[in-house]
Design a protein around this motif. Structure first.
Motif, mmCIF file in Angstrom:
data_model
loop_
_atom_site.group_PDB
_atom_site.id
_atom_site.type_symbol
_atom_site.label_atom_id
_atom_site.label_comp_id
_atom_site.label_asym_id
_atom_site.label_seq_id
_atom_site.Cartn_x
_atom_site.Cartn_y
_atom_site.Cartn_z
ATOM 1 N N UNK A 192 0.816 -1.213 0.000
ATOM 2 C CA UNK A 192 0.000 0.000 0.000
ATOM 3 C C UNK A 192 0.855 1.271 0.000
ATOM 4 N N UNK A 193 1.932 1.265 0.826
ATOM 5 C CA UNK A 193 2.811 2.436 0.897
ATOM 6 C C UNK A 193 3.475 2.694 -0.451
ATOM 7 N N UNK A 194 3.886 1.611 -1.120
ATOM 8 C CA UNK A 194 4.515 1.751 -2.440
ATOM 9 C C UNK A 194 3.536 2.346 -3.449
ATOM 10 N N UNK A 195 2.289 1.885 -3.392
ATOM 11 C CA UNK A 195 1.259 2.394 -4.288
ATOM 12 C C UNK A 195 1.034 3.882 -4.045
ATOM 13 N N UNK A 196 0.995 4.278 -2.776
ATOM 14 C CA UNK A 196 0.836 5.687 -2.433
ATOM 15 C C UNK A 196 1.988 6.512 -2.996
ATOM 16 N N UNK A 197 3.201 6.001 -2.824
ATOM 17 C CA UNK A 197 4.372 6.725 -3.295
ATOM 18 C C UNK A 197 4.361 6.923 -4.801
ATOM 19 N N UNK A 198 4.037 5.868 -5.542
ATOM 20 C CA UNK A 198 4.003 5.956 -7.004
ATOM 21 C C UNK A 198 2.910 6.922 -7.460
ATOM 22 N N UNK A 199 1.722 6.832 -6.817
ATOM 23 C CA UNK A 199 0.616 7.732 -7.167
ATOM 24 C C UNK A 199 0.990 9.186 -6.916
ATOM 25 N N UNK A 200 1.626 9.431 -5.762
ATOM 26 C CA UNK A 200 2.025 10.795 -5.419
ATOM 27 C C UNK A 200 3.032 11.343 -6.425
ATOM 28 N N UNK A 201 3.978 10.523 -6.837
ATOM 29 C CA UNK A 201 4.973 10.944 -7.827
ATOM 30 C C UNK A 201 4.329 11.253 -9.173
ATOM 31 N N UNK A 202 3.369 10.428 -9.582
ATOM 32 C CA UNK A 202 2.677 10.661 -10.854
ATOM 33 C C UNK A 202 1.866 11.947 -10.821
ATOM 34 N N UNK A 203 1.155 12.164 -9.705
ATOM 35 C CA UNK A 203 0.368 13.395 -9.568
ATOM 36 C C UNK A 203 1.286 14.614 -9.583
ATOM 37 N N UNK A 204 2.399 14.517 -8.863
ATOM 38 C CA UNK A 204 3.357 15.622 -8.829
ATOM 39 C C UNK A 204 3.935 15.884 -10.219
ATOM 40 N N UNK A 205 4.280 14.830 -10.937
ATOM 41 C CA UNK A 205 4.832 14.984 -12.278
ATOM 42 C C UNK A 205 3.849 15.646 -13.227
ATOM 43 N N UNK A 206 2.569 15.248 -13.153
ATOM 44 C CA UNK A 206 1.538 15.848 -13.991
ATOM 45 C C UNK A 206 1.347 17.316 -13.644
ATOM 46 N N UNK A 207 1.315 17.605 -12.345
ATOM 47 C CA UNK A 207 1.168 18.987 -11.886
ATOM 48 C C UNK A 207 2.335 19.850 -12.370
ATOM 49 N N UNK A 208 3.561 19.334 -12.243
ATOM 50 C CA UNK A 208 4.748 20.083 -12.679
ATOM 51 C C UNK A 208 4.697 20.348 -14.175
ATOM 52 N N UNK A 209 4.223 19.366 -14.947
ATOM 53 C CA UNK A 209 4.114 19.532 -16.393
ATOM 54 C C UNK A 209 3.105 20.626 -16.747
ATOM 55 N N UNK A 210 1.966 20.618 -16.074
ATOM 56 C CA UNK A 210 0.938 21.636 -16.324
ATOM 57 C C UNK A 210 1.482 23.032 -15.999
ATOM 58 N N UNK A 211 2.169 23.150 -14.854
ATOM 59 C CA UNK A 211 2.716 24.446 -14.464
ATOM 60 C C UNK A 211 3.817 24.885 -15.423
ATOM 61 N N UNK A 212 4.598 23.958 -15.921
ATOM 62 C CA UNK A 212 5.657 24.289 -16.885
ATOM 63 C C UNK A 212 5.041 24.878 -18.156
ATOM 64 N N UNK A 213 4.002 24.231 -18.658
ATOM 65 C CA UNK A 213 3.333 24.719 -19.870
ATOM 66 C C UNK A 213 2.722 26.088 -19.618
#
Length: 425
Positions: free
Chosen positions: A1-22
């Motif tokens: 479960x912790x691993x799943x949380x970590x991967x999800x958080x990283x994906x959300x952060x990556x998407x957010x960073x991409x949106x802000x970059x654009x």
């Protein structure tokens, strides 16, 4: 479960960073309105082509870093929790069941060192950027010295706050937030009182203004505004930055008006008097005290929300976050995550209030010194010295700007100038 949380958080952060970059680098927002092109508010009028290029490039990088760093801190707090690192720090505490302040100091030292190391690459990159674009003049050893001082000052304050906070949580898991807020009132006022004479001198040297002729003129303006002050203070910032600044700090007998030496060396006398009149506007309209009241009000709301969210999160996700109970020191990263998030989402409101106060201070300065030319040239000089955006994108303005944009400030004082000319006989 912790691993799943970590991967999800990283994906959300990556998407957010991409949106802000654009948004920041490719949205095309922040251009000068057509009606203001060619006016004194247009950077093409008062900045060179090189300065315009550097300003645009530097501002975009800084804006992107701002929107990315805070969510990155949330990720780090989450990492500390789901990996059990917070519990590891707690298990290393000496003197079990004795001297809570010592145990908390050790835990906070370990946590602070980890955060310092984790965020150091970004902090250094920001320092490098400031040097590269000619804003900072500070050598690395001096920059590190300031970081070390900041580390220990923050650690000392945090040890005291966290010790009292968790003592209150142990005493009352339902009402700790109210008791904590009540204790924050005298603590905040005390810090505001000692800031100019105890904390600020750790970083820089402060001394009465050396230009006595200019000081006499500033004090004459202060007397005109009914401000009881005997000295204007100068601070040596030239060895650290090329930026310009002046500010009011402290309360009561420790209240000070402070000028950076860069401001003194690079602005004309009339421009300095306008800046001083602006700072006096803050004093006359009691913005420092309104600021304290606003801070205490938002702290009350923030503590109440945190007191509601923490138990719910621990009950539902405590197993994944490795938090056994609310009153254990290893729950602190969750407290920091929640409060950081609340501060971030509430910043547009606090910035709006701050911009209103700054506009009021600008208007007061215009009435006091009646020199719109100096006002316009001052704002232009501030823009050039800091490579600031004149008209930033909307989200940047909401989340980053505690002052009105330079476009607004220059346009306002230019409008005041036209009004004064029309009213003149």
């Amino acid at each position: 479960m912790a691993k799943k949380w970590g991967i999800t958080a990283l994906l959300v952060f990556g998407l957010y960073a991409l949106v802000m970059y654009v948004y920041i680098f490719h949205s095309g927002s922040g251009d000068i309105p057509a009606g203001l092109k060619g006016t004194v508010a247009d950077p093409n009028v008062f900045m060179t082509e090189r300065e315009l290029y550097l300003s645009e490039e530097y501002s975009k990088i800084r804006n992107f870093l701002f929107f990315v760093i805070t969510p990155l801190e949330w990720l780090i707090y989450l990492f500390i929790l789901i990996t059990g690192l917070s519990q590891v720090f707690e298990r290393w505490l000496p003197l079990k069941n004795k001297w809570a302040i010592v145990q908390n100091a050790v835990y906070l030292f370990l946590l602070s060192v980890f955060l310092f190391i984790a965020l150091f690459p970004i902090d250094y990159y920001r320092y490098y950027l400031s040097k590269y674009y000619g804003i900072s003049t500070q050598v690395f050893s001096s920059w590190m010295r300031d970081n070390v001082i900041d580390f220990w000052v923050t650690l000392g304050e945090t040890v005291l706050i966290v010790t009292v906070l968790y003592w209150l949580i142990n005493k009352s898991t339902k009402r700790w937030w109210l008791h904590a807020w009540l204790l924050m009132i005298p603590f905040t006022i005390f810090l505001m009182f000692i800031q100019p004479v105890v904390i600020d001198p750790l970083y820089n040297d402060f001394y009465p203004l050396t230009n006595k002729e200019l000081e006499t003129k500033i004090l004459a303006v202060a007397e005109q505004a009914n401000i009881p002050t005997e000295h204007v203070y100068e601070v040596n910032m030239a060895e650290k930055t090329n930026a310009l600044n002046a500010y009011v700090t402290g309360i009561g007998s420790n209240a000070r008006i402070v000028l950076w030496d860069t401001t003194l060396s690079r602005l004309s006398e009339n421009e300095i008097l306008f800046i001083m009149a602006h700072e006096m506007g803050h004093y006359v309209e009691k913005h420092i005290y309104f600021g304290i009241a606003g801070y205490l009000l938002t702290t009350l709301v923030g503590l109440w929300l945190t007191a509601k969210l923490m138990p719910w999160i621990i009950t539902r996700f405590g197993r994944v976050l490795k938090i056994k109970r609310l009153n254990a020191i290893h729950s602190l990263p969750l407290f920091l995550l929640i409060t950081s998030f609340l501060l971030f989402v509430s910043s547009p409101a606090s910035n709006y209030v701050s911009r209103y106060q700054e506009t009021r201070a600008d208007r007061y300065a215009m009435e006091l010194v009646a020199d719109p030319e100096a006002a316009v040239s001052t704002f232009q000089a501030l823009t050039k010295a800091g490579l600031n955006e004149v008209n930033p994108p909307l989200l940047v303005k909401w989340f980053r700007y505690g002052h009105p944009t330079m476009l607004d400030r220059i346009t306002n004082v230019a409008g005041e100038k036209e009004t004064m000319e029309q009213d003149a006989p």
